[in-house]
Design an enzyme around this catalytic site. Structure first.
Site, PDB file in Angstrom:
ATOM      1  N   LEU A  65       0.827  -1.210   0.000  1.00 53.69           N
ATOM      2  CA  LEU A  65       0.000   0.000   0.000  1.00 53.69           C
ATOM      3  C   LEU A  65       0.863   1.263   0.000  1.00 53.69           C
ATOM      4  O   LEU A  65       2.042   1.212   0.318  1.00 53.69           O
ATOM      5  CB  LEU A  65      -0.920  -0.038   1.233  1.00 53.69           C
ATOM      6  CG  LEU A  65      -1.926  -1.200   1.211  1.00 53.69           C
ATOM      7  CD1 LEU A  65      -2.538  -1.454   2.584  1.00 53.69           C
ATOM      8  CD2 LEU A  65      -3.015  -0.934   0.175  1.00 53.69           C
ATOM      9  N   PRO A  66       0.240   2.415  -0.341  1.00 55.52           N
ATOM     10  CA  PRO A  66       1.043   3.620  -0.547  1.00 55.52           C
ATOM     11  C   PRO A  66       1.679   4.227   0.702  1.00 55.52           C
ATOM     12  O   PRO A  66       2.746   4.829   0.588  1.00 55.52           O
ATOM     13  CB  PRO A  66       0.052   4.627  -1.143  1.00 55.52           C
ATOM     14  CG  PRO A  66      -1.244   3.954  -1.284  1.00 55.52           C
ATOM     15  CD  PRO A  66      -1.161   2.593  -0.721  1.00 55.52           C
ATOM     16  N   THR A  96       6.287   0.455   1.968  1.00 57.49           N
ATOM     17  CA  THR A  96       7.331   1.261   2.622  1.00 57.49           C
ATOM     18  C   THR A  96       6.627   2.292   3.489  1.00 57.49           C
ATOM     19  O   THR A  96       5.944   3.183   2.969  1.00 57.49           O
ATOM     20  CB  THR A  96       8.212   1.977   1.573  1.00 57.49           C
ATOM     21  OG1 THR A  96       8.803   0.997   0.731  1.00 57.49           O
ATOM     22  CG2 THR A  96       9.300   2.789   2.252  1.00 57.49           C
ATOM     23  N   LYS A 171      15.363  -0.213   5.129  1.00 59.29           N
ATOM     24  CA  LYS A 171      14.919   0.238   3.793  1.00 59.29           C
ATOM     25  C   LYS A 171      15.144   1.750   3.628  1.00 59.29           C
ATOM     26  O   LYS A 171      15.620   2.203   2.586  1.00 59.29           O
ATOM     27  CB  LYS A 171      13.433  -0.129   3.634  1.00 59.29           C
ATOM     28  CG  LYS A 171      12.666   0.602   2.568  1.00 59.29           C
ATOM     29  CD  LYS A 171      12.849   0.024   1.196  1.00 59.29           C
ATOM     30  CE  LYS A 171      12.157   0.907   0.159  1.00 59.29           C
ATOM     31  NZ  LYS A 171      12.359   0.544  -1.190  1.00 59.29           N
ATOM     32  N   LYS A 246       9.019  10.548  -0.704  1.00 60.30           N
ATOM     33  CA  LYS A 246       8.351   9.909   0.447  1.00 60.30           C
ATOM     34  C   LYS A 246       9.391   9.216   1.326  1.00 60.30           C
ATOM     35  O   LYS A 246       9.408   9.381   2.546  1.00 60.30           O
ATOM     36  CB  LYS A 246       7.315   8.895  -0.053  1.00 60.30           C
ATOM     37  CG  LYS A 246       6.641   8.135   1.080  1.00 60.30           C
ATOM     38  CD  LYS A 246       5.702   7.051   0.574  1.00 60.30           C
ATOM     39  CE  LYS A 246       6.256   5.697   0.860  1.00 60.30           C
ATOM     40  NZ  LYS A 246       5.329   4.588   0.653  1.00 60.30           N
TER      41      LYS A 246
HETATM   42  P1  NAD Z   1       0.727   2.071  -6.466  1.00 60.65           P
HETATM   43  O1  NAD Z   1       0.108   3.389  -6.188  1.00 60.65           O
HETATM   44  O2  NAD Z   1       0.937   1.652  -7.874  1.00 60.65           O
HETATM   45  O3  NAD Z   1      -0.106   0.893  -5.724  1.00 60.65           O
HETATM   46  C1  NAD Z   1      -0.737   1.051  -4.502  1.00 60.65           C
HETATM   47  C2  NAD Z   1      -2.099   0.405  -4.631  1.00 60.65           C
HETATM   48  O4  NAD Z   1      -2.753   0.421  -3.369  1.00 60.65           O
HETATM   49  C3  NAD Z   1      -3.019   1.134  -5.611  1.00 60.65           C
HETATM   50  O5  NAD Z   1      -3.435   0.229  -6.610  1.00 60.65           O
HETATM   51  C4  NAD Z   1      -4.187   1.606  -4.747  1.00 60.65           C
HETATM   52  O6  NAD Z   1      -5.431   1.556  -5.422  1.00 60.65           O
HETATM   53  C5  NAD Z   1      -4.142   0.600  -3.617  1.00 60.65           C
HETATM   54  N1  NAD Z   1      -4.785   1.063  -2.394  1.00 60.65           N
HETATM   55  C6  NAD Z   1      -4.646   2.264  -1.777  1.00 60.65           C
HETATM   56  N2  NAD Z   1      -5.395   2.294  -0.647  1.00 60.65           N
HETATM   57  C7  NAD Z   1      -6.013   1.081  -0.559  1.00 60.65           C
HETATM   58  C8  NAD Z   1      -6.896   0.492   0.364  1.00 60.65           C
HETATM   59  N3  NAD Z   1      -7.328   1.157   1.446  1.00 60.65           N
HETATM   60  N4  NAD Z   1      -7.339  -0.749   0.139  1.00 60.65           N
HETATM   61  C9  NAD Z   1      -6.905  -1.453  -0.954  1.00 60.65           C
HETATM   62  N5  NAD Z   1      -6.065  -0.942  -1.879  1.00 60.65           N
HETATM   63  C10 NAD Z   1      -5.623   0.306  -1.676  1.00 60.65           C
HETATM   64  O7  NAD Z   1       2.125   2.071  -5.664  1.00 60.65           O
HETATM   65  P2  NAD Z   1       3.347   1.077  -5.836  1.00 60.65           P
HETATM   66  O8  NAD Z   1       4.370   1.678  -6.745  1.00 60.65           O
HETATM   67  O9  NAD Z   1       2.823  -0.286  -6.108  1.00 60.65           O
HETATM   68  O10 NAD Z   1       3.960   1.138  -4.356  1.00 60.65           O
HETATM   69  C11 NAD Z   1       3.387   0.425  -3.279  1.00 60.65           C
HETATM   70  C12 NAD Z   1       4.358   0.469  -2.115  1.00 60.65           C
HETATM   71  O11 NAD Z   1       5.618  -0.076  -2.520  1.00 60.65           O
HETATM   72  C13 NAD Z   1       4.660   1.877  -1.604  1.00 60.65           C
HETATM   73  O12 NAD Z   1       4.730   1.831  -0.197  1.00 60.65           O
HETATM   74  C14 NAD Z   1       6.016   2.198  -2.232  1.00 60.65           C
HETATM   75  O13 NAD Z   1       6.758   3.132  -1.475  1.00 60.65           O
HETATM   76  C15 NAD Z   1       6.666   0.827  -2.232  1.00 60.65           C
HETATM   77  N6  NAD Z   1       7.725   0.639  -3.237  1.00 60.65           N
HETATM   78  C16 NAD Z   1       7.532   1.025  -4.523  1.00 60.65           C
HETATM   79  C17 NAD Z   1       8.554   0.831  -5.454  1.00 60.65           C
HETATM   80  C18 NAD Z   1       8.375   1.253  -6.899  1.00 60.65           C
HETATM   81  O14 NAD Z   1       9.368   1.251  -7.635  1.00 60.65           O
HETATM   82  N7  NAD Z   1       7.170   1.586  -7.342  1.00 60.65           N
HETATM   83  C19 NAD Z   1       9.762   0.225  -5.069  1.00 60.65           C
HETATM   84  C20 NAD Z   1       9.909  -0.207  -3.745  1.00 60.65           C
HETATM   85  C21 NAD Z   1       8.879   0.019  -2.838  1.00 60.65           C
END
Ligand code: NAD
Length: 299
Positions: A65-66, A96, A171, A246
């Site tokens: 999740l975000p 994260t 991390k 973030k």
């Molecule tokens: P994203 O925005 O693509 O995905 C997050 C998903 O969570 C979305 O699809 C959203 O609809 C869903 N969501 C939000 N609130 C919700 C809820 N209450 N119930 C159900 N679903 C819900 O983001 P991402 O890139 O997949 O990143 C997710 C996590 O991974 C973050 O914490 C980010 O910091 C971490 N991360 C991302 C990357 C990257 O390269 N994108 C790398 C390492 C870590």
């Protein structure tokens, strides 16, 4: 094979859930976006129309999740999801988030008799798709060992950083260092080019010299130097500036709490914040290179 509830199937969670399906698990999927759920269902997942339905009868719950606010709201406060998770299940939060959010989740889950670890990842969207992520785990030895086989279905490296919250600390330390390295690399490349060097030649020299680092080796920020790097496709398809901001914010929050001196991290946070305000938030974080080319125009 396990029954797994997967919540949050965005850029990272989507491919991670697909890798679990490919490994033979039953994966019940929930996201606020029906379209994203449908993508995973097309690969063999089972759709859930609520978080509660996603965790019905499962052995393991995984969330991606975000933010920490979203994680706490879902599991503890408004969502009360912990109440719906079967007794004895293992909760793996891969988002994260701040270490204190991870510890709050762990305390609340343990009160309910659930096992919980924080398992943030490194490796980005490409690593999620290829199943080569690095997981950095905070939690007890027993819960770490229990989670390891399922994490290895989505990644290649699984580290145990310490107790709950420690995965998040490791991390954010890593990503603060990554930001500093990327900025330093971009600055050095601009200095060389401004003084008549070719960016590829300078990169080759630094790669075999003491300036060698991960950004130079695998993620060169100068367009055209490295064919597969985001810099060579207009800084698209990588790790967004907004997400780096973030993570740097989480690092600064942790530094304030522990009274740690993080001058380089603080400067990196300011530079990435300024870069995001200049409409670059959705670009890959190596686009910080543009910051230095622009500053030349201003001089
Ligand atoms: P994203 O925005 O693509 O995905 C997050 C998903 O969570 C979305 O699809 C959203 O609809 C869903 N969501 C939000 N609130 C919700 C809820 N209450 N119930 C159900 N679903 C819900 O983001 P991402 O890139 O997949 O990143 C997710 C996590 O991974 C973050 O914490 C980010 O910091 C971490 N991360 C991302 C990357 C990257 O390269 N994108 C790398 C390492 C870590």
């Amino acid at each position: 094979m396990a029954a797994i509830g997967f919540i949050g199937v965005g850029n990272m969670g989507g491919p991670m859930a697909v890798n679990l399906i490919n490994a033979g698990h039953r994966v019940q999927v929930f996201d606020l976006s029906d379209d994203l759920v449908a993508k995973v269902v097309a690969k063999g997942g089972f759709p859930a129309n609520s978080p509660q339905a996603a965790v019905d009868g499962v052995d393991i719950v995984i969330s991606m999740l975000p933010s920490g606010e979203v994680v706490e709201a879902l599991y503890i406060h408004q969502g009360h999801l912990l109440e719906a998770i079967p007794d004895g299940a293992l909760v793996i939060d891969c988002s994260t988030i701040a270490p204190h959010n991870a510890r709050n989740l762990a305390h609340a889950a343990e009160k309910r008799g659930l096992a919980v670890i924080d398992a943030p990842v490194s490796g980005g969207v490409a690593g999620a798709a290829a199943g080569t992520l690095t997981f950095i785990v905070g939690g007890s030895d027993a819960n770490f060992e229990r989670a390891k086989p399922v994490l290895l279905n989505m990644g290649k490296n699984v580290f145990h950083a310490g107790q709950n919250g420690a995965g998040q600390i490791a991390k954010i330390c890593n990503n603060m260092l990554l930001a500093v390295q990327m900025i330093g690399t971009a600055e050095a490349l601009q200095l060389g080019v401004d003084n008549g060097l070719d960016a590829s030649v300078l990169s080759d020299i630094m790669l075999k010299s003491s300036g060698r680092n991960w950004a130079l080796e695998l993620y060169n920020p100068w367009p055209g130097v490295m064919e597969n790097a985001p810099a060579s496709r207009n800084y698209t398809g990588g790790f967004q500036v907004d997400l780096m901001n973030k993570d740097l914010g989480l690092a600064m929050e942790a530094a304030i709490k522990s009274k740690s001196a993080t001058p380089m991290g603080g400067l990196a946070k300011s530079l990435y914040a300024a870069h995001a305000r200049d409409d670059h938030g959705k670009l890959d974080f190596s686009s910080i290179q543009k910051f230095f080319s622009l500053s030349k125009k201003w001089s």
